[in-house]
Design a protein around this motif. Structure first.
Motif, PDB file in Angstrom:
ATOM      1  N   ALA A  73     -31.770  17.988  -1.207  1.00 23.91           N
ATOM      2  CA  ALA A  73     -32.730  16.890  -1.054  1.00 23.91           C
ATOM      3  C   ALA A  73     -33.964  17.393  -0.332  1.00 23.91           C
ATOM      4  CB  ALA A  73     -32.102  15.742  -0.272  1.00 23.91           C
ATOM      5  N   GLY A  74     -35.124  16.949  -0.799  1.00 23.61           N
ATOM      6  CA  GLY A  74     -36.370  17.372  -0.179  1.00 23.61           C
ATOM      7  C   GLY A  74     -37.335  16.206  -0.054  1.00 23.61           C
ATOM      8  N   PRO A  75     -38.012  16.076   1.081  1.00 20.73           N
ATOM      9  CA  PRO A  75     -38.929  14.955   1.278  1.00 20.73           C
ATOM     10  C   PRO A  75     -40.184  15.079   0.413  1.00 20.73           C
ATOM     11  CG  PRO A  75     -39.120  16.494   3.093  1.00 20.73           C
ATOM     12  CD  PRO A  75     -37.984  16.979   2.244  1.00 20.73           C
ATOM     13  N   VAL A  76     -40.633  13.948  -0.070  1.00 24.79           N
ATOM     14  CA  VAL A  76     -41.870  13.887  -0.844  1.00 24.79           C
ATOM     15  C   VAL A  76     -42.925  13.259   0.056  1.00 24.79           C
ATOM     16  CG1 VAL A  76     -43.009  12.934  -2.871  1.00 24.79           C
ATOM     17  CG2 VAL A  76     -40.634  13.709  -3.020  1.00 24.79           C
ATOM     18  N   ARG A  77     -43.972  14.028   0.379  1.00 24.67           N
ATOM     19  CA  ARG A  77     -44.971  13.574   1.346  1.00 24.67           C
ATOM     20  C   ARG A  77     -46.335  13.344   0.725  1.00 24.67           C
ATOM     21  NH1 ARG A  77     -42.111  17.604   4.568  1.00 24.67           N
ATOM     22  NH2 ARG A  77     -40.846  16.515   6.132  1.00 24.67           N
ATOM     23  N   SER A  78     -46.422  13.441  -0.592  1.00 24.69           N
ATOM     24  CA  SER A  78     -47.714  13.281  -1.248  1.00 24.69           C
ATOM     25  C   SER A  78     -47.514  12.537  -2.556  1.00 24.69           C
ATOM     26  CB  SER A  78     -48.344  14.652  -1.513  1.00 24.69           C
ATOM     27  OG  SER A  78     -49.486  14.530  -2.340  1.00 24.69           O
ATOM     28  N   VAL A  79     -48.570  11.868  -2.989  1.00 18.38           N
ATOM     29  CA  VAL A  79     -48.512  11.174  -4.273  1.00 18.38           C
ATOM     30  C   VAL A  79     -48.382  12.193  -5.404  1.00 18.38           C
ATOM     31  CG1 VAL A  79     -49.779   9.703  -5.867  1.00 18.38           C
ATOM     32  CG2 VAL A  79     -49.847   9.229  -3.419  1.00 18.38           C
TER      33      VAL A  79
END
Length: 126
Positions: A98-104
């Motif tokens: 799992a990896g965080p999504v920090r941008s559109v």
């Protein structure tokens, strides 16, 4: 404690199918991308497939396109990998991540996947 627990691996013959599942717990992954990686003996780890948190975007490495399908069930906190028409070269340990999504705007295979499961072995005999 954050956990990603894979299941569904096993030994199959060429052309058969397997379905891997990854159950997450310990935090919400609603803003995370989920991915399946694999590592074959003597080789580096490679990303196989990935999916955005709302499933609006998916990625597959070229060697599995048309054979593997990634899906996620946010209500059940699970991500699955349906693997069809398996080949001996698919033999590997498969990991959920799992990896965080920090941008559109984001590229699924380029994300930093910072939560990992322990892996499940998939062996395809010829």
């Amino acid at each position: 404690q954050v956990q990603l627990q894979e299941s569904g691996g096993g030994l199959v013959q060429t052309g058969e199918s397997l379905r891997l599942s990854c159950v997450t717990s310990g935090r919400s992954f609603s803003s995370y991308a989920m991915a399946w990686f694999r590592q074959a003996p003597g080789k580096g780890r490679e990303i196989v497939a990935a999916i955005a948190w709302s499933a609006e975007k998916a990625y597959y490495t070229d060697s599995v396109k048309g054979r593997f399908i990634i899906s996620r069930d946010s209500a059940k906190s699970t991500v699955n990998l349906q693997m069809n028409n398996l080949k001996p070269e698919d033999t590997a340990v498969y990991y959920c991540a799992a990896g965080p999504v920090r941008s559109v705007f984001f590229d699924l295979p380029s994300l930093n996947y910072d939560y990992w499961g322990q892996g499940t072995q998939v062996t395809v005999s010829s």
